[in-house]
Design a protein around this motif. Structure first.
Motif, PDB file in Angstrom:
ATOM      1  N   GLY A  66     -22.134  -8.399 -56.440  1.00  0.00           N
ATOM      2  CA  GLY A  66     -21.400  -8.124 -57.674  1.00  0.00           C
ATOM      3  C   GLY A  66     -20.607  -9.296 -58.231  1.00  0.00           C
ATOM      4  N   LYS A  67     -21.088 -10.506 -58.005  1.00  0.00           N
ATOM      5  CA  LYS A  67     -20.398 -11.662 -58.575  1.00  0.00           C
ATOM      6  C   LYS A  67     -20.436 -11.580 -60.109  1.00  0.00           C
ATOM      7  N   GLY A  68     -21.610 -11.285 -60.638  1.00  0.00           N
ATOM      8  CA  GLY A  68     -21.743 -11.162 -62.094  1.00  0.00           C
ATOM      9  C   GLY A  68     -20.932 -10.006 -62.657  1.00  0.00           C
ATOM     10  N   GLY A  69     -20.960  -8.889 -61.965  1.00  0.00           N
ATOM     11  CA  GLY A  69     -20.209  -7.715 -62.433  1.00  0.00           C
ATOM     12  C   GLY A  69     -18.707  -7.976 -62.420  1.00  0.00           C
ATOM     13  N   THR A  70     -18.265  -8.733 -61.421  1.00  0.00           N
ATOM     14  CA  THR A  70     -16.842  -9.061 -61.347  1.00  0.00           C
ATOM     15  C   THR A  70     -16.450  -9.963 -62.528  1.00  0.00           C
ATOM     16  N   ILE A  71     -17.309 -10.899 -62.848  1.00  0.00           N
ATOM     17  CA  ILE A  71     -17.014 -11.770 -63.994  1.00  0.00           C
ATOM     18  C   ILE A  71     -16.928 -10.926 -65.264  1.00  0.00           C
ATOM     19  N   ARG A  72     -17.915 -10.054 -65.457  1.00  0.00           N
ATOM     20  CA  ARG A  72     -17.910  -9.213 -66.652  1.00  0.00           C
ATOM     21  C   ARG A  72     -16.623  -8.382 -66.733  1.00  0.00           C
ATOM     22  N   HIS A  73     -16.266  -7.730 -65.619  1.00  0.00           N
ATOM     23  CA  HIS A  73     -15.178  -6.751 -65.682  1.00  0.00           C
ATOM     24  C   HIS A  73     -13.783  -7.332 -65.456  1.00  0.00           C
ATOM     25  N   VAL A  74     -13.689  -8.427 -64.722  1.00  0.00           N
ATOM     26  CA  VAL A  74     -12.363  -9.006 -64.462  1.00  0.00           C
ATOM     27  C   VAL A  74     -12.095 -10.170 -65.427  1.00  0.00           C
ATOM     28  N   ALA A  75     -13.007 -11.156 -65.439  1.00  0.00           N
ATOM     29  CA  ALA A  75     -12.820 -12.259 -66.389  1.00  0.00           C
ATOM     30  C   ALA A  75     -12.864 -11.703 -67.819  1.00  0.00           C
ATOM     31  N   GLY A  76     -13.612 -10.614 -68.002  1.00  0.00           N
ATOM     32  CA  GLY A  76     -13.710  -9.999 -69.326  1.00  0.00           C
ATOM     33  C   GLY A  76     -12.402  -9.394 -69.809  1.00  0.00           C
ATOM     34  N   LEU A  77     -11.405  -9.334 -68.935  1.00  0.00           N
ATOM     35  CA  LEU A  77     -10.105  -8.767 -69.328  1.00  0.00           C
ATOM     36  C   LEU A  77      -9.287  -9.749 -70.171  1.00  0.00           C
ATOM     37  N   VAL A  78      -9.627 -11.025 -70.120  1.00  0.00           N
ATOM     38  CA  VAL A  78      -8.793 -12.018 -70.806  1.00  0.00           C
ATOM     39  C   VAL A  78      -9.541 -12.678 -71.957  1.00  0.00           C
ATOM     40  N   ASN A  79      -8.817 -13.478 -72.708  1.00  0.00           N
ATOM     41  CA  ASN A  79      -9.376 -14.187 -73.862  1.00  0.00           C
ATOM     42  C   ASN A  79     -10.444 -15.182 -73.386  1.00  0.00           C
ATOM     43  N   PRO A  80     -11.680 -15.034 -73.875  1.00  0.00           N
ATOM     44  CA  PRO A  80     -12.737 -15.926 -73.371  1.00  0.00           C
ATOM     45  C   PRO A  80     -12.453 -17.403 -73.652  1.00  0.00           C
ATOM     46  N   GLN A  81     -11.612 -17.686 -74.635  1.00  0.00           N
ATOM     47  CA  GLN A  81     -11.321 -19.083 -74.954  1.00  0.00           C
ATOM     48  C   GLN A  81     -10.580 -19.789 -73.810  1.00  0.00           C
ATOM     49  N   GLY A  82      -9.875 -19.007 -72.993  1.00  0.00           N
ATOM     50  CA  GLY A  82      -9.130 -19.606 -71.891  1.00  0.00           C
ATOM     51  C   GLY A  82      -9.900 -19.642 -70.587  1.00  0.00           C
ATOM     52  N   LEU A  83     -11.183 -19.263 -70.630  1.00  0.00           N
ATOM     53  CA  LEU A  83     -12.005 -19.211 -69.417  1.00  0.00           C
ATOM     54  C   LEU A  83     -12.953 -20.390 -69.329  1.00  0.00           C
ATOM     55  N   HIS A  84     -13.262 -20.770 -68.104  1.00  0.00           N
ATOM     56  CA  HIS A  84     -14.371 -21.697 -67.893  1.00  0.00           C
ATOM     57  C   HIS A  84     -15.205 -21.134 -66.747  1.00  0.00           C
TER      58      HIS A  84
END
Lengths: 289, 289
Positions: free
Chosen positions: A83-101
Motif C-alpha cells: 500500500g505504498k501508492g495507497g498511502t501516498i494517495r490518502h495521506v499525501a493527498g491530505l495536503v496541498n500538492p504544491q508543497g509535496l515532492h
C-alpha cells in the motif's frame, strides 16, 4: 468538573522500531495496537489530522519561502501490495500538492547503476519547505540487493552505515526523515494480487515477477528486520505499520506524519517589510486609484 | 419519454482565446458566462469533476506505466493574487498527488539566464502518464520580460514563434498543453493584497515589489493580449478565466482540465501477461501455500 484526560500517547512511540527490541515476527500485520478500532473512527480522525497537516504544511512552505531550510522526508517501504501508492494517495493527498515532492524509485537504470546507490536518491531530496515522499528508496539497496544477490554480501553490509551517515547528513541539512515500513501478511498479499488480476482496471499494477518476489517473502522479512534495526536512528527513525487494513495503515502514517510536523513546528517567517507601511502605500498611494 | 437534453456545451469553447476575436478588455473578471451561478452549485459540480478527473488520471498513469507517452500540461498564468496557487490547491488537489508534476517558475537564476529561456521549462515537462502543472511558465518571457524591458523588443518579439514551435514539439511528443489565464480586476487584486498584509499568516505571500508590478497593470494586460492571441494554437490553446470569484475560477479550470482529459481518453494498457495463467500460478502454485 471533568477529570483531566491522560496525555495523548505518542503514536510514533507505539510503532517505533527500537534496535535490540524490535522483532518483525512479533508485529501483527492485522493488528490495531493503538488508535481507532474501526474504519469509521479512523476516517473521522484522519479528517482532523488532514486539517492540521494542511496548516502545518503551509507554515513549513512559508518558512521555506522565507529562507528556512527545514523540510520533511517520508520514506515508504513495504512488499508488493503493502500500500505504498495507497498511502501516498490518502495521506499525501491530505495536503496541498504544491508543497509535496513525490519520488518513486524503481529498478535502477543503467545510467543510475554507474553511480553509487545514493546518487539517484540525493537528487530527489525535497527542497526546503517541502514534504518529500519516497515510494521505495535507498533501502531497496539492502533489501532486493541482498535477497537477489545483486551485489556481494560485503557490499550491501557496508550500506547500513552509509545510509545512516547519509541520513545524519540530511538531518544536519534540515531534513527531518521519517520512515514507515508497511507490513502486510502473505495471506493479504495474495488476496490483493488476486484482486489485481481479477479487476481489468488493476491489471496494470501486476507483474508476473511479483510471484517470484512473493516466494522470497521470509527472506525479505529477514532483510527488513536487519534494515529496520540497523537504520532506526534518532536522525531517521523507522516505524513498523500494520498494513493488512488499509484504513489503519493510512491512519497510522497520517498520525506519524502529523506528530513529526508538530515536532518540527514550522514558523511563518517575519516579513522583511513593514506591513503598516505597505498598507499605507496600497491605500494612499495606490498607483491605480 | 423525456425530451433529449441538449448536448453539453463545451466549457473550453466558452473560455477559448480565438486569435483575431479575443479582446482582453471584453472579458469581465467577475463574470460567470457559463456554468454554476453560485458557490454551492460550483462546489457540487467540482466534486463530480474531481471523481471523474481522478479516474481519468489513474488511466493516464496506467497508460504511461504501460509504455504510453501521453501526458497533460496545465499552464497557469495571471497577475499577482489571481489565484495560481489556489487553483493548484483546489484543482490539482482533486487527483492523486503521485500522478502530478508541479513546477513553479520564479525569477530566473543566474544559472538559468545563461541558457535560452525555454531551457528551464523543458526540464520540467511532465513525464508520460503525468499531469503537469506550471505555476507561471515560459510566458513570463513575453510578459515581465516585455513590460520591464528585460530584453530588447526584437528579442521578446521572436519568442512568440519560438513558444509556438516548442508547444508544437510537445504535442508531437504526446503532451496535451492547456493554458489558463486567470484574469482578475485591479480592484480585486487590491483587496487581496490588503488581505495578505492584514493576516499574519498571509504576509509571507506579499512582496513590496507587488505594488510596482500593480502600477503596470494595463501594460501587463496589453502583454497578455498579445501573448494569448499570438500563442493560442491548436497545439496549445489559451483559455481566459474570469477569476475575481475563486469558486468560479476553480470550477472553470477543473472543467477545462476534465474536458481535456476526456479528449485525451487515456486507455488502460493491455497486460503483457495472461491473467488466467497468472491467477492459476497464484492459486495452484502459490510458493507460500
Amino acid at each position: 468538573m471533568a477529570k483531566k484526560s491522560a496525555p495523548v500517547q505518542s503514536i510514533r512511540d507505539a510503532f517505533r522500531v527500537v534496535p535490540g527490541e524490535f522483532d518483525i515476527a512479533k508485529v501483527d500485520p492485522a493488528g490495531t495496537p493503538v488508535g481507532p478500532a474501526d474504519k469509521a473512527a479512523a476516517a473521522a480522525d484522519v479528517a482532523l489530522v488532514g486539517k492540521r497537516l494542511d496548516e502545518l504544511q503551509e507554515a513549513l512552505y512559508a518558512e521555506g519561502s522565507g529562507g528556512g531550510r527545514r523540510r520533511v522526508l517520508l520514506v515508504l517501504q513495504g512488499l508488493d501490495t503493502s500500500g505504498k501508492g495507497g498511502t501516498i494517495r490518502h495521506v499525501a493527498g491530505l495536503v496541498n500538492p504544491q508543497g509535496l515532492h513525490i519520488a518513486s524509485f524503481k529498478k535502477p537504470t543503467a545510467a543510475e547503476l554507474r553511480h553509487d546507490f545514493l546518487w539517484r536518491i540525493r537528487r530527489q531530496v525535497p527542497e526546503p519547505g517541502r514534504i518529500g515522499v519516497f515510494d521505495r528508496s535507498h533501502y531497496e539497496d539492502v533489501l532486493v540487493a541482498r535477497v537477489d544477490k545483486l551485489v556481494p554480501a560485503a557490499e550491501w553490509r557496508k550500506r547500513y552505515e552509509l545510509i545512516n551517515a547519509f541520513e545524519a547528513e540530511l538531518a544536519e541539512g534540515g531534513v527531518t526523515v521519517v520512515k514507515c515500513f508497511l507490513h502486510i501478511s502473505p495471506e493479504r498479499q495474495k488476496e490483493r494480487l488476486v484482486a489485481r488480476l481479477e479487476d481489468p482496471l488493476k491489471r496494470w499494477k501486476y507483474n508476473p515477477h511479483d510471484i517470484e518476489v512473493r516466494a522470497k517473502f521470509s527472506q525479505y522479512l529477514l532483510a527488513y528486520q536487519d534494515a529496520l534495526t540497523k537504520c532506526s536512528t534518532p536522525a531517521g527513525p523507522w516505524f513498523a505499520i500494520p498494513s493488512d487494513r488499509k484504513w489503519y495503515r493510512n491512519w497510522a502514517v497520517a498520525r506519524i506524519l502529523l506528530e513529526t510536523l508538530e515536532e518540527v513546528a514550522p514558523v511563518y517567517p517575519e516579513p522583511s517589510y513593514d506591513p503598516v507601511v505597505e498598507l499605507a502605500r496600497l491605500r494612499d498611494a495606490d498607483p491605480l486609484r
